[in-house]
Enzyme design. Structure first.
Site, PDB file in Angstrom:
ATOM      1  N   VAL A   1       0.834  -1.200   0.000  1.00  0.00           N
ATOM      2  CA  VAL A   1       0.000   0.000   0.000  1.00  0.00           C
ATOM      3  C   VAL A   1       0.865   1.245   0.000  1.00  0.00           C
ATOM      4  O   VAL A   1       1.871   1.315   0.680  1.00  0.00           O
ATOM      5  CB  VAL A   1      -0.895   0.028   1.244  1.00  0.00           C
ATOM      6  CG1 VAL A   1      -1.655   1.339   1.319  1.00  0.00           C
ATOM      7  CG2 VAL A   1      -1.855  -1.109   1.213  1.00  0.00           C
ATOM      8  N   ASP A   2       0.451   2.208  -0.761  1.00  0.00           N
ATOM      9  CA  ASP A   2       1.216   3.455  -0.844  1.00  0.00           C
ATOM     10  C   ASP A   2       1.191   4.166   0.495  1.00  0.00           C
ATOM     11  O   ASP A   2       0.144   4.329   1.102  1.00  0.00           O
ATOM     12  CB  ASP A   2       0.597   4.354  -1.916  1.00  0.00           C
ATOM     13  CG  ASP A   2       1.559   5.420  -2.382  1.00  0.00           C
ATOM     14  OD1 ASP A   2       1.553   5.741  -3.555  1.00  0.00           O
ATOM     15  OD2 ASP A   2       2.311   5.923  -1.545  1.00  0.00           O
ATOM     16  N   ASP A   3       2.382   4.580   0.950  1.00  0.00           N
ATOM     17  CA  ASP A   3       2.455   5.332   2.197  1.00  0.00           C
ATOM     18  C   ASP A   3       2.524   6.840   1.935  1.00  0.00           C
ATOM     19  O   ASP A   3       2.941   7.600   2.778  1.00  0.00           O
ATOM     20  CB  ASP A   3       3.657   4.879   3.046  1.00  0.00           C
ATOM     21  CG  ASP A   3       4.965   4.898   2.269  1.00  0.00           C
ATOM     22  OD1 ASP A   3       4.951   5.402   1.135  1.00  0.00           O
ATOM     23  OD2 ASP A   3       5.973   4.415   2.801  1.00  0.00           O
ATOM     24  N   VAL A   4       2.080   7.235   0.737  1.00  0.00           N
ATOM     25  CA  VAL A   4       1.957   8.650   0.407  1.00  0.00           C
ATOM     26  C   VAL A   4       0.498   8.926   0.055  1.00  0.00           C
ATOM     27  O   VAL A   4      -0.111   8.184  -0.708  1.00  0.00           O
ATOM     28  CB  VAL A   4       2.866   9.035  -0.777  1.00  0.00           C
ATOM     29  CG1 VAL A   4       2.667  10.499  -1.146  1.00  0.00           C
ATOM     30  CG2 VAL A   4       4.313   8.766  -0.432  1.00  0.00           C
TER      31      VAL A   4
ATOM     32  N   ASP B   1       1.850  -0.504  -1.935  1.00  0.00           N
ATOM     33  CA  ASP B   1       2.556   0.772  -1.957  1.00  0.00           C
ATOM     34  C   ASP B   1       3.494   0.848  -3.152  1.00  0.00           C
ATOM     35  O   ASP B   1       4.140   1.851  -3.382  1.00  0.00           O
ATOM     36  CB  ASP B   1       3.316   1.050  -0.660  1.00  0.00           C
ATOM     37  CG  ASP B   1       4.291  -0.034  -0.273  1.00  0.00           C
ATOM     38  OD1 ASP B   1       4.952   0.121   0.746  1.00  0.00           O
ATOM     39  OD2 ASP B   1       4.377  -1.050  -0.991  1.00  0.00           O
TER      40      ASP B   1
END
Length: 813
Positions: A612-615, A683
């Site tokens: 999962v994107d952490d941005v 991510d």
């Protein structure tokens, strides 16, 4: 610190009710009794498990295919040993000879066994568990579980009240079975010609000597022992010695910095730390004792002192005279351990007593102590090792992983030795003194099963094939891949060049938390697609869900979850069960959430896509979760914070602040034939003008270029598209950088995926920042791509930290 805590014959029955004549024997029992012959107190529990009424619905079209036959869905059939895997649509079948001797020799046999494993898990796993030694058998209920946070605390238990010891089953049981003179472990040193070996009897004696020493200095059942050792034989010896006396080992990768080691010491409060003075990795000497000294100084300042530092003298790396010493705390291994008796009483433990802690990085900066228990982990690692590698007693097995990671726990030490296997342990670097070292070792020890990481495969692909082909490699029978999705180009090179087009590849997907393989090919059963992890292992029920937790059917992409427990699952995060629940079970209630994403293609094959994107994109502003977390914890009344994104009708995504909460998603796919394809972490999915593109897809397209050896892709801010694609590209040796080549690489991606996936930036990379175990540090690549050079963070664990400076220097080339 204390951390709380006569065999049935198995038979497979075919769908017609007759015994399957193709079944071969197995040390763990590959023959399964029909479920109609047994009942269990777990039946009521099974009714509460959400079971699909259409069992393996995605693979039924393939279930009757004979091994080695036919075309499927316009795929080209390739039989192992008869032709090269060269096209994306190749379907690789095992040869009739391989399938004929395989533990699972056909799709039908696999489906019979998998069906029983999910419909009658109590019967399936208890039959296999009965092949091991138990001082006392488990209670009436084989397993107990609650995976739904809405129904109370998360709980997983297998074989509770069963009394056993994993060290006894790894060593004593094999010696008593007549394997005492069999080689348990070959050790290959950093330098060519430096080697050693231990038989099972010799290994047992050395384990007992260390176990007696640990008992003598006061280590008891439930106490923690930190192990900070390189890949010497003493590392698995230390793990087994702890298990023998019921101590809980916590192996820390001997590449972590002093600060990282100190964090783990403070968290688990060990009675003793085991290390060595130094190690050579290729031409480089690493002074491990100095790192331990600094970590112990730091942990002491943080209130945790360790009284004993047992230090092995690795004379090939440095001398005693050059090793700093603290009298009263430091003890030389060779001065004390040989004096102890070579027999040691076993500490019998409950199946649910803790076996080890293994720390993984957490989004809040505090490492997560993954806790595995004894009985279920023992059964699961042994079974997955046997079936996924089609293990035979004559095999010699080499896994290149370090015991500082879960792969080294499950598939260097415990899984192989529970099967009485011969294991190779390698201290050095795979490209030292040259890129042929792996295949020199394969020929030297006649290795038949070779298990490694895609990063190593891609690294070796970069060099001339002569480094492989000048060695025989005729002993190789099965290859394996672990750590991240293997792109089809690397898969084919591994298959064609290393395996001479005759060795099936077990491309495994699993995690530290799962304990063992979750989705993996069985070499003799299913045809393979290059890059796919194919189908779930016995007892595993993967599902793909959408953002709302709804299961998705057919060709799709989504979040990879698992319903129902399995014996190897971890039980908690040490000292933080709430974090355990919120990280893995709250995102999608009723499921274990893997944190990975996956897509399933039209043929039912599963491909991992990424984390999962952490941005988070808020009203067009891309905000790193770490930035917000750092701001929150500056508040004098905030102890800890973690931030994730949630849907917002105006902003698109907004921040959700939930103390202790973190969520990671993995995408995967399942094709129409039911094959699982693990494509990577979510991510690693980039949103370009509304198109969600897995970085693994772009990387695979780039390495199809004949002059590209390796590629790593990250997302960057783009004022028009939201996110752009930034590609770090390593070329084959001797290929010069040029604008023409840059354009050619972009065109390759456009042709393979589409114009929307074309990289916005090609960054030439002489090498990529990797840990010594081969993992690419994408965090560092993201910072370089976004020119946030002051935020690179700790690079001390990289195999070659100088790579970072090289990448920075080439940023504008």
């Amino acid at each position: 610190m204390k951390i709380a805590s006569s065999s049935p014959i198995l038979t497979v029955v075919s769908s017609s009710g007759s015994l399957d004549p193709k079944i071969s024997g197995s040390s763990l029992g590959s023959r399964i009794l029909p479920s109609t012959q047994r009942s269990s107190p777990s039946d009521n529990l099974l009714l509460r498990r959400t079971m699909s009424s259409n069992y393996l619905r995605h693979v039924e079209s393939m279930s009757q295919l004979p091994s080695g036959a036919g075309k499927i869905s316009q795929l080209n059939a390739v039989v192992l040993g008869e032709s090269l895997a060269s096209e994306e649509n190749d379907l690789i079948f095992p040869s009739k000879e391989f399938s004929g001797q395989a533990l699972v020799s056909s799709p039908q046999q696999y489906m019979e066994m998998h069906k029983r494993s999910v419909e009658d898990p109590a019967g399936f796993w208890s039959d296999i568990a009965s092949e091991f030694y138990w001082k006392q058998k488990w209670g009436d209920q084989v397993f107990s579980e609650n995976l739904d946070v809405r129904k109370g605390p998360i709980r997983i238990e297998w074989f509770k009240r069963g009394i056993t010891n994993i060290c006894y089953n790894c060593l004593d049981k094999n010696v008593e079975a007549g394997l005492g003179d069999k080689i348990a472990m070959y050790w290959e040193g950093n330098e060519i010609g430096v080697d050693a070996s231990l038989t099972y009897s010799e290994l047992l004696q050395q384990v007992c000597q260390l176990a007696n020493y640990l008992k003598d200095i006061g280590v008891k059942k439930g106490d923690a022992v930190v192990i900070y050792l390189p890949m010497l034989m003493e590392l698995p010896i230390a793990m087994l010695a702890c298990a023998r006396i019921g101590a809980v080992h916590s192996v820390v990768f001997a590449g972590f910095s002093a600060d990282s080691l100190a964090q783990r010491i403070v968290d688990c409060k060990p009675k003793v730390i085991l290390t060595c003075n130094a190690v050579k990795r290729g031409p480089k000497t690493i002074n491990l004792k100095a790192i331990v000294d600094a970590a112990l100084d730091q942990s002491s300042k943080d209130g945790v002192s360790v009284d004993v530092c047992l230090t092995y003298e690795n004379s090939s790396a440095t001398t005693r005279e050059n090793t700093k010493w603290q009298n009263g705390r430091d003890v030389w291994w060779q001065d004390v351990i040989p004096k102890y008796p070579t027999s040691c009483e076993v500490e019998w433990v409950d199946a649910e007593d803790p076996l080890f802690l293994l720390y993984t990085s957490g989004s809040t900066g505090k490492p997560k102590g993954v806790l595995h228990t004894t009985g279920g982990y023992m059964i699961y690692t042994a079974t997955t090792f046997e079936y996924a590698f089609d293990y035979k007693p004559t095999d010699v097995y080499w896994c290149t992983a370090d015991c500082g990671w879960i792969t080294g726990h499950s598939y260097v030490t415990y899984g192989p030795m529970l099967n009485g296997a011969t294991v190779v342990v390698f201290e050095g670097a795979p490209n030292y003194p040259d890129s042929g070292r792996c295949w020199d070792i394969v020929d030297k020890y006649k290795i038949s099963i070779f298990y490694t990481a895609p990063t190593l495969v891609r690294s070796l692909m970069r060099d001339d094939d002569k480094f492989v082909t000048r060695y025989s490699r005729k002993s190789l029978r099965v290859l394996g891949s672990v750590g991240e999705p293997i792109n089809p180009s690397a898969w084919r090179w591994f298959f064609n060049v290393v395996g001479d087009s005759r060795c099936p590849i077990s491309d495994t997907w699993w995690q530290t938390e799962t304990g063992g393989f979750m989705i993996t090919p069985l070499p003799g059963a299913w045809p393979q697609k290059p890059g796919s992890a194919t189908f779930p292992f016995f007892g595993v029920q993967p599902v793909i869900v959408d953002e709302k937790g709804n299961e998705i059917e057919g060709e799709c992409s989504g979040y990879l979850c698992v319903k129902g427990s399995w014996p190897g699952a971890f039980r908690t995060l040490f000292g933080d069960h709430e974090r355990y629940e919120t990280t893995y079970f709250k995102p999608f209630a009723g499921y274990y959430f893997s944190g990975d994403g996956c897509s399933r293609d039209k043929d039912g094959y599963y491909w991992l896509t990424g984390r999962v994107d952490d941005v988070i994109n808020v009203s067009g502003h891309r905000i790193g979760t770490a930035e917000v977390e750092s701001a929150l914890v500056l508040h004098p009344q905030c102890a800890e914070a973690a931030v994730v994104g949630i849907d917002h009708e105006v902003c698109g995504l907004t921040m959700h602040k939930l103390l202790g909460y973190e969520a990671h998603l993995i995408l995967y796919s399942r094709d129409k034939d039911g094959y699982y394809w693990l494509t990577g972490r979510v991510d690693d999915v980039i949103n370009v003008s509304g198109h969600r593109i897995g970085t693994a897809e772009v990387e695979s397209a780039l390495v199809l270029h004949p002059q590209c050896a390796e590629a790593a892709v990250v997302g960057i801010d783009h004022e028009v598209k939201g996110q752009g694609i930034y590609a770090f590209v390593t070329l084959l040796e001797g290929v010069p950088y040029s604008e023409e080549l840059r354009k050619s690489l972009v065109l390759m991606v456009r042709n393979q995926i589409g114009a929307f996936a074309a990289p916005d930036r090609i960054h030439w990379a002489p090498g990529l920042p990797k840990t010594r175990s081969g993992k690419i540090m994408r965090r560092i690549l993201r910072k370089i791509a976004s020119r946030q050079l002051e935020e690179l963070g700790d690079i001390s664990t990289l195999a070659d930290p100088s790579v970072v400076d090289q990448l920075i220097a080439l940023a504008d080339v």
